[in-house]
Design an enzyme around this catalytic site. Structure first.
Site, PDB file in Angstrom:
ATOM      1  CG  LEU A  54      -1.942  -1.097   1.359  1.00  0.00           C
ATOM      2  CD1 LEU A  54      -2.678  -1.003   2.689  1.00  0.00           C
ATOM      3  CD2 LEU A  54      -2.929  -1.032   0.198  1.00  0.00           C
ATOM      4  CG  ASP A  55       0.525   4.126  -3.020  1.00  0.00           C
ATOM      5  OD1 ASP A  55       1.305   3.260  -3.460  1.00  0.00           O
ATOM      6  OD2 ASP A  55      -0.387   4.642  -3.685  1.00  0.00           O
ATOM      7  CB  ILE A  56       4.078   6.287   2.213  1.00  0.00           C
ATOM      8  CG1 ILE A  56       4.481   6.661   3.626  1.00  0.00           C
ATOM      9  CG2 ILE A  56       3.969   7.514   1.331  1.00  0.00           C
ATOM     10  CD1 ILE A  56       5.913   7.096   3.791  1.00  0.00           C
TER      11      ILE A  56
END
Ligand code: URA
Length: 245
Positions: free
Chosen positions: A101-103
């Protein structure tokens, strides 16, 4: 391993609860009721029962994490906190996040040392459904929804050089959030880099908040807060096809 760790891995309760349960005689090892939760057991050979039910030992570990924003889905990172930094040290060994998952994305992340399961869930051929809650900058028109549901060009290419088109997705429009922004549930079947953001970009929109709610049969436990995690239950493992009685 310690008995309380073994029971914790089976999602029996917190360390404190487990200590109490064991003290109350609810656990037996090889037929003998024991009272000390810190006793060492041989998880591969001992016969362990809780409330009269046998608990078998899985050599793999499976945790559901509510990934908060601001941490990276990696095992090490020179700059940012990683998802493994959120786990107690004793749990971390050999674990990897199942996908990324993106930051700035939050929500469901499976952490496991079962490479077979990771492969099964991430294999592009398997098309495992992922559901996201997406808050976007403007309302989707009917034609935007139709385009997203039919498949959009997100700028990737297939092996043969043709444009990659996302598989048919599903959009459910929900009530606006507290800032009046449109909120949708988006179901996708692939897991391309920044896929949701790029899909919204493809219809001229922008993702302002993104949360993963589910991955295949695994649904984010709504009693978890960002940064919290727990072992998967037997039922969740069975639904994922991991055999554990
Ligand atoms: N799609 C994105 O754009 N970001 C994520 O983190 C997950 C899916």
């Amino acid at each position: 391993m310690r008995l309380d760790k073994f029971l914790g891995d089976h999602n029996i309760g917190t360390r404190k609860q487990i200590k109490e349960y064991v003290k109350n005689g609810r656990c037996s090892v090889n037929g003998t009721v024991i009272s000390k939760a810190d006793m060492r057991i041989d998880e591969d050979h001992d016969f362990i029962c809780f409330d009269g039910k046998e608990l078998s030992y899985s050599r793999f570990h499976y945790y559901m994490l509510y990934k908060p924003q601001g941490v990276v889905s990696a095992t090490t990172d020179g700059r940012n906190k990683t998802v493994l930094d959120l786990l107690a040290d004793e749990n971390v060994r050999g674990l990897s996040p199942c996908g990324r998952l993106d930051i700035d994305t939050e929500g469901l992340l499976l952490l496991t040392d079962d490479g077979g399961l990771i492969h099964k869930l991430l294999s592009p051929k398997k098309h495992v459904d992922k559901i996201y809650e997406v808050h976007i900058s403007k309302r989707l028109s009917d034609s935007d929804i139709k385009r997203l549901e039919e498949g959009v060009d997100i700028g990737d290419t297939n092996d043969d050089g043709t444009p990659f088109i996302t598989l048919p997705a599903k959009i459910e429009v929900l009530n606006a959030d507290e800032n009046g922004r449109e909120v949708v549930h988006l179901t996708i079947h692939e897991g391309r880099f920044h896929q949701v953001k790029r899909m919204m970009e493809a219809v001229g929109n922008e993702v302002l908040f993104l949360k993963r709610l589910s991955m295949g049969s695994l649904v984010l436990d709504d009693s978890l807060h960002p940064g919290e995690y727990r072992s998967l239950t037997e039922n969740e493992l069975k639904m994922l096809g991991v055999y554990k009685e």
